[in-house]
Enzyme design. Sequence first.
Site, mmCIF file in Angstrom:
data_model
loop_
_atom_site.group_PDB
_atom_site.id
_atom_site.type_symbol
_atom_site.label_atom_id
_atom_site.label_comp_id
_atom_site.label_asym_id
_atom_site.label_seq_id
_atom_site.Cartn_x
_atom_site.Cartn_y
_atom_site.Cartn_z
ATOM 1 N N ASP A 54 0.698 -1.073 -0.311
ATOM 2 C CA ASP A 54 -0.094 0.145 -0.119
ATOM 3 C C ASP A 54 1.342 0.772 -0.037
ATOM 4 O O ASP A 54 0.571 1.931 -0.511
ATOM 5 C CB ASP A 54 -0.832 -0.244 1.555
ATOM 6 C CG ASP A 54 -1.570 -1.158 1.472
ATOM 7 O OD1 ASP A 54 -2.974 -1.413 1.597
ATOM 8 O OD2 ASP A 54 -1.168 -2.296 2.126
ATOM 9 N N THR A 124 -6.635 -4.643 0.966
ATOM 10 C CA THR A 124 -5.364 -5.227 2.187
ATOM 11 C C THR A 124 -5.914 -6.139 2.697
ATOM 12 O O THR A 124 -5.215 -7.065 3.230
ATOM 13 C CB THR A 124 -5.167 -4.191 2.832
ATOM 14 O OG1 THR A 124 -5.189 -2.788 1.794
ATOM 15 C CG2 THR A 124 -3.744 -4.000 3.495
HETATM 16 MG MG MG Z 1 -6.327 0.585 0.242
#
Ligand code: MG
Length: 319
Positions: A54, A124
């Site tokens: 990320d 995620t």
């Molecule tokens: Mg995200």
Amino acid sequence: MFNKASFLTRLVASSVRVSEAAGGIIKNVMAGGDLKIVDKAETGSGYDPQTEADRRAQYCIVQSLQKHFNNITIIGEEEDTTACPEVELGFNEDVLLTDRLISPELAQIKENEVVVWVDPLDGTSEVALAVKNKNLALLEQVTVLIGIAYKGRPVAGIIHQPYHSTSGRTVWAIKGCGVHGLVPATGNTQKTVVTTRSHLSESVSSALEALKTRNLADNVEKVGGAGFKVLKVLEGCAAYVFASAGCKKWDTCAVEAVLTAAGGRLTDISGREIRYEPDVQLNNTGGVLATASWVKHQEYIETIPKDIKNNLPEVASKK
Ligand code: MG
Ligand code: AMP
Ligand code: MG
């Protein structure tokens, strides 16, 4: 060709490329095996993981776009990023071919008039679970989302899915120019509703129960990510229902642009449009309802019970 195109077309052509570069970064981090997961959730508010993928993917997207388009406003999900080489920004030629189709209003948009909403890695929680359980099939649910808003509303969106098939796919749209990268479904015998896998709540379940009783949800599938859920709606599911707060503007801007271009709709669960001005409240406090072109959005709104809607009011601007 690139220099002759309107600013919006150039931004989308570049964003397609940079979303694919971000997908490559995500795959590299995954292949390296050390995700360096941190929990972003405030104490007592569940689990909100962030990985090295990320952080790197957002750095790459923001730096690359900002370098070439100095005056755009970018709002990305991640506060902490990790420097990685930014991409020498190329552009997707198919996007440039749509420049002749865009409306005069969109053709005159200037850099300082757009807000670019970036979710460098949507899904995620699914990445974390895929690694923990060695269930790599979950990675299909990962997307990179880049949404472009003008006057507070989405005008273009990019959904890159790095783990689709062998080399991934990119689905994108500019308002009025159709959807590219997949052929949207035009109907289905069953109405399958997709909802959250990792953020289930009582109000999500109650809304789904109400839809079942009115034959608006024949099946329910729990999958991760706003990007993946909207891809499912584009490919034959009837709706994406999330009657809860927690989903953010960077989750919905790109997908609303793409879904709308396919004739679908995305609003909060009370039917209010979601705004994307730079000073807007980041949380989609009214929940999310996305429907395919072949079902009636209004029927879904009317069927979700009033008390659930009352508990999910619109909060338009930051406190
Ligand atoms: Mg995200
Ligand atoms: P989901 O449908 O649970 O996969 O969520 C879609 C997107 O909204 C993902 O980016 C999630 O991280 C985000 N999201 C939904 N609910 C929450 C929550 N309660 N806290 C943090 N993020 C959330
Ligand atoms: Mg997300």
